[in-house]
Design a protein around this motif. Structure first.
Motif, PDB file in Angstrom:
ATOM      1  N   ASP A 163     -66.108  48.616  22.256  1.00  0.00           N
ATOM      2  CA  ASP A 163     -65.419  49.800  22.779  1.00  0.00           C
ATOM      3  C   ASP A 163     -64.139  49.401  23.520  1.00  0.00           C
ATOM      4  N   ALA A 164     -64.221  48.312  24.293  1.00  0.00           N
ATOM      5  CA  ALA A 164     -63.040  47.855  25.032  1.00  0.00           C
ATOM      6  C   ALA A 164     -61.948  47.384  24.076  1.00  0.00           C
ATOM      7  N   VAL A 165     -62.363  46.668  23.036  1.00  0.00           N
ATOM      8  CA  VAL A 165     -61.386  46.222  22.039  1.00  0.00           C
ATOM      9  C   VAL A 165     -60.729  47.424  21.370  1.00  0.00           C
ATOM     10  N   GLN A 166     -61.544  48.372  20.944  1.00  0.00           N
ATOM     11  CA  GLN A 166     -61.002  49.528  20.233  1.00  0.00           C
ATOM     12  C   GLN A 166     -60.144  50.409  21.136  1.00  0.00           C
ATOM     13  N   ALA A 171     -58.380  43.328  29.351  1.00  0.00           N
ATOM     14  CA  ALA A 171     -59.129  42.876  30.522  1.00  0.00           C
ATOM     15  C   ALA A 171     -60.601  43.257  30.414  1.00  0.00           C
ATOM     16  N   ALA A 172     -60.880  44.487  30.004  1.00  0.00           N
ATOM     17  CA  ALA A 172     -62.261  44.928  29.879  1.00  0.00           C
ATOM     18  C   ALA A 172     -62.978  44.185  28.755  1.00  0.00           C
ATOM     19  N   ALA A 173     -62.278  43.936  27.662  1.00  0.00           N
ATOM     20  CA  ALA A 173     -62.876  43.208  26.543  1.00  0.00           C
ATOM     21  C   ALA A 173     -63.213  41.777  26.949  1.00  0.00           C
ATOM     22  N   LYS A 174     -62.315  41.127  27.670  1.00  0.00           N
ATOM     23  CA  LYS A 174     -62.591  39.770  28.153  1.00  0.00           C
ATOM     24  C   LYS A 174     -63.823  39.746  29.056  1.00  0.00           C
ATOM     25  N   LYS A 175     -63.929  40.735  29.917  1.00  0.00           N
ATOM     26  CA  LYS A 175     -65.057  40.796  30.850  1.00  0.00           C
ATOM     27  C   LYS A 175     -66.385  40.985  30.120  1.00  0.00           C
ATOM     28  N   HIS A 222     -65.608  35.245  17.460  1.00  0.00           N
ATOM     29  CA  HIS A 222     -64.595  34.234  17.749  1.00  0.00           C
ATOM     30  C   HIS A 222     -63.210  34.620  17.230  1.00  0.00           C
ATOM     31  N   ARG A 223     -63.161  35.425  16.189  1.00  0.00           N
ATOM     32  CA  ARG A 223     -61.872  35.950  15.742  1.00  0.00           C
ATOM     33  C   ARG A 223     -61.262  36.838  16.824  1.00  0.00           C
ATOM     34  N   LEU A 224     -62.112  37.643  17.450  1.00  0.00           N
ATOM     35  CA  LEU A 224     -61.640  38.513  18.522  1.00  0.00           C
ATOM     36  C   LEU A 224     -61.348  37.709  19.788  1.00  0.00           C
ATOM     37  N   GLU A 225     -62.133  36.683  20.026  1.00  0.00           N
ATOM     38  CA  GLU A 225     -61.880  35.793  21.169  1.00  0.00           C
ATOM     39  C   GLU A 225     -60.463  35.224  21.089  1.00  0.00           C
ATOM     40  N   ARG A 226     -60.056  34.798  19.914  1.00  0.00           N
ATOM     41  CA  ARG A 226     -58.712  34.229  19.755  1.00  0.00           C
ATOM     42  C   ARG A 226     -57.636  35.252  20.130  1.00  0.00           C
ATOM     43  N   SER A 227     -57.804  36.471  19.655  1.00  0.00           N
ATOM     44  CA  SER A 227     -56.810  37.494  19.968  1.00  0.00           C
ATOM     45  C   SER A 227     -56.730  37.760  21.461  1.00  0.00           C
ATOM     46  N   LEU A 228     -57.880  37.837  22.112  1.00  0.00           N
ATOM     47  CA  LEU A 228     -57.906  38.199  23.523  1.00  0.00           C
ATOM     48  C   LEU A 228     -57.318  37.116  24.407  1.00  0.00           C
ATOM     49  N   TRP A 229     -57.684  35.860  24.168  1.00  0.00           N
ATOM     50  CA  TRP A 229     -57.283  34.800  25.077  1.00  0.00           C
ATOM     51  C   TRP A 229     -56.030  34.054  24.616  1.00  0.00           C
ATOM     52  N   ARG A 230     -55.905  33.799  23.319  1.00  0.00           N
ATOM     53  CA  ARG A 230     -54.720  33.082  22.867  1.00  0.00           C
ATOM     54  C   ARG A 230     -53.510  34.004  22.753  1.00  0.00           C
ATOM     55  N   ASP A 231     -53.738  35.164  22.123  1.00  0.00           N
ATOM     56  CA  ASP A 231     -52.626  36.081  21.877  1.00  0.00           C
ATOM     57  C   ASP A 231     -52.395  37.044  23.032  1.00  0.00           C
ATOM     58  N   GLY A 232     -53.480  37.353  23.754  1.00  0.00           N
ATOM     59  CA  GLY A 232     -53.341  38.267  24.880  1.00  0.00           C
ATOM     60  C   GLY A 232     -53.086  39.700  24.492  1.00  0.00           C
ATOM     61  N   LYS A 233     -53.398  40.062  23.268  1.00  0.00           N
ATOM     62  CA  LYS A 233     -53.183  41.432  22.820  1.00  0.00           C
ATOM     63  C   LYS A 233     -54.186  41.783  21.734  1.00  0.00           C
ATOM     64  N   ILE A 234     -54.311  43.083  21.487  1.00  0.00           N
ATOM     65  CA  ILE A 234     -55.278  43.605  20.523  1.00  0.00           C
ATOM     66  C   ILE A 234     -54.528  44.346  19.431  1.00  0.00           C
ATOM     67  N   SER A 235     -54.759  43.921  18.194  1.00  0.00           N
ATOM     68  CA  SER A 235     -54.077  44.535  17.048  1.00  0.00           C
ATOM     69  C   SER A 235     -54.968  45.591  16.411  1.00  0.00           C
ATOM     70  N   ASP A 236     -54.389  46.331  15.486  1.00  0.00           N
ATOM     71  CA  ASP A 236     -55.190  47.296  14.729  1.00  0.00           C
ATOM     72  C   ASP A 236     -56.284  46.575  13.942  1.00  0.00           C
ATOM     73  N   ARG A 237     -55.954  45.394  13.424  1.00  0.00           N
ATOM     74  CA  ARG A 237     -56.963  44.586  12.718  1.00  0.00           C
ATOM     75  C   ARG A 237     -58.117  44.226  13.647  1.00  0.00           C
ATOM     76  N   ASP A 238     -57.833  43.873  14.888  1.00  0.00           N
ATOM     77  CA  ASP A 238     -58.878  43.551  15.847  1.00  0.00           C
ATOM     78  C   ASP A 238     -59.787  44.756  16.090  1.00  0.00           C
TER      79      ASP A 238
END
Length: 384
Positions: A163-166, A171-175, A222-238
């Motif tokens: 839900d946080a990703v979508q 910040a909420a997704a990381k938590k 782990h695909r989503l982990e990369r976006s959250l921590w490495r990229d710092g943003k959430i895409s439509d694909r995520d």
């Protein structure tokens, strides 16, 4: 609480899909060693001493004569896993105990721990295995309930993460990320036994097969982990992948009750969880972006200890010295893990990038000290 510098070493990664029969040869005859099957693995061959054994307890005596790290699997014809042993290094041997009834099976070697695997047919003859100690049936039933509970409790935690990703809330997704994985990590061998679920939800990028594109073929946590921590943003694909994660985890939740669980698979699964710690968590490669490895580490240890505690009454009768040693090593490892918790919460661990080389070596040594006696649990459970 410990803190120091950061290092990252190379770990061996497991891919779960085994789908083809290739390169198999037979070695020896069907009479070698009763229910002991000698398996000689190389980089391009998987030789077995027999293709037929009677129902009951069997032992795979595996020797890796190749140059690559290997895995051994005992599979049902539909690729469900009866038992497995990962990370069998070049020049080393492993013994794996399993409990099988009459039917057709496959033995698979997996050099390099990638690809389809090299397979041999195995026929198990006779009727059902001999009746076992009723305490072991109780242990299996209790563990099945535990595995289902972990799956049931994972779904709402994973939904909060999705839900946080979508919602695009980094910040909420990381938590929510690390806690959403605890139930999965506690019972990962059960999920892996289905073959197709683990690659969808828990694969790391370097676990992709040759020809797979990380941008289109990589899914899961782990695909989503990369976006959250490495990229710092959430895409439509995520956002799309977050929904797919829930679909795949719901599939896992539905199928847990159909998993093949035996006393030996519980014991072997406990060892597999320690192998997961040794090859992914201690090295820092499992959670290479979020550095939440110690959360996974603790969950793996808890899952292994649950299997052990359920099997302990029978193991204590058959091998009291082993039980004494396992009790000691579980206590030592859990005590060491407590040093990395800055607060009272069971899962409030320090970021793993603050754990230095010396401390990682200490953790690794503690894991290995437990893994060695834990590898003997399956044999202790079936000992007469």
């Amino acid at each position: 609480m410990r803190a120091a510098g950061f290092s990252l070493t190379t770990a061996v990664v497991t891919a779960a899909a085994l789908t083809a029969l290739t390169g198999c040869t037979e070695k020896g005859g069907s009479g070698d060693g009763g229910n002991v099957i000698k398996v000689t693995a190389t980089d391009d061959r998987c030789e077995v001493s027999t293709h037929e054994v009677p129902a009951g307890h069997i032992e795979l005596e595996v020797e890796n004569k190749g140059s690559k790290v290997n895995e051994i699997y005992l599979l049902f014809p539909d690729d469900r896993v009866v038992t497995e042993r990962e990370n069998i290094g070049p020049g080393t041997s492993q013994r794996v105990t399993a409990e099988v009834e009459a039917g057709d099976y496959r033995i698979a070697c997996k050099p390099g721990m990638k690809g389809d695997g090299i397979r041999q047919d195995l026929k198990v003859t006779g009727g059902s295995a001999a009746p076992r100690d009723p305490r072991l049936d109780e242990a299996v039933a209790a563990y099945r309930g535990y595995a289902q509970t972990q799956a049931d409790e994972t779904l709402p935690l994973a939904q909060a993460f999705a839900d946080a990703v979508q919602a695009g809330d980094v910040a909420a997704a990381k938590k929510a990320y690390a806690t959403s994985r605890i139930g999965w990590e506690r019972t990962e061998p059960v999920a892996e036994s289905f073959g197709d679920i683990d690659p969808k939800v828990d694969l790391r990028e370097d676990g992709l097969e040759d020809g797979q594109d990380p941008e289109t073929d990589w899914t899961g946590w782990h695909r989503l982990e990369r976006s959250l921590w490495r990229d710092g943003k959430i895409s439509d694909r995520d956002k799309e992948l977050a929904g797919r994660l829930i679909t795949d985890l719901t599939d896992w939740q539905r199928r847990v009750g159909t998993a093949e669980i035996t006393p030996t698979s519980m014991a072997n699964g406990a060892k597999e969880l320690l192998d997961e710690v040794a090859t992914g968590k201690v090295t820092g490669e499992e959670e290479r972006y979020s550095h939440t490895d110690l959360v996974d580490f603790k969950a793996n240890v808890e899952g292994a200890q649950k299997s052990y505690e359920l099997l302990k009454p029978v193991a204590r009768e058959n091998d009291p010295e082993l039980v004494t040693e396992l009790d000691r090593q579980f206590t030592a490892l859990n005590t060491l893990l407590d040093e990395y918790r800055p607060g009272p919460s069971s899962y409030a661990f320090v970021s793993y990038d603050t754990v230095g080389d010396a401390e990682r070596k200490e953790l690794s040594d503690a894991v290995n000290a437990l893994a060695e006696p834990l590898s003997q649990l399956a044999a202790a459970v079936v000992a007469k």
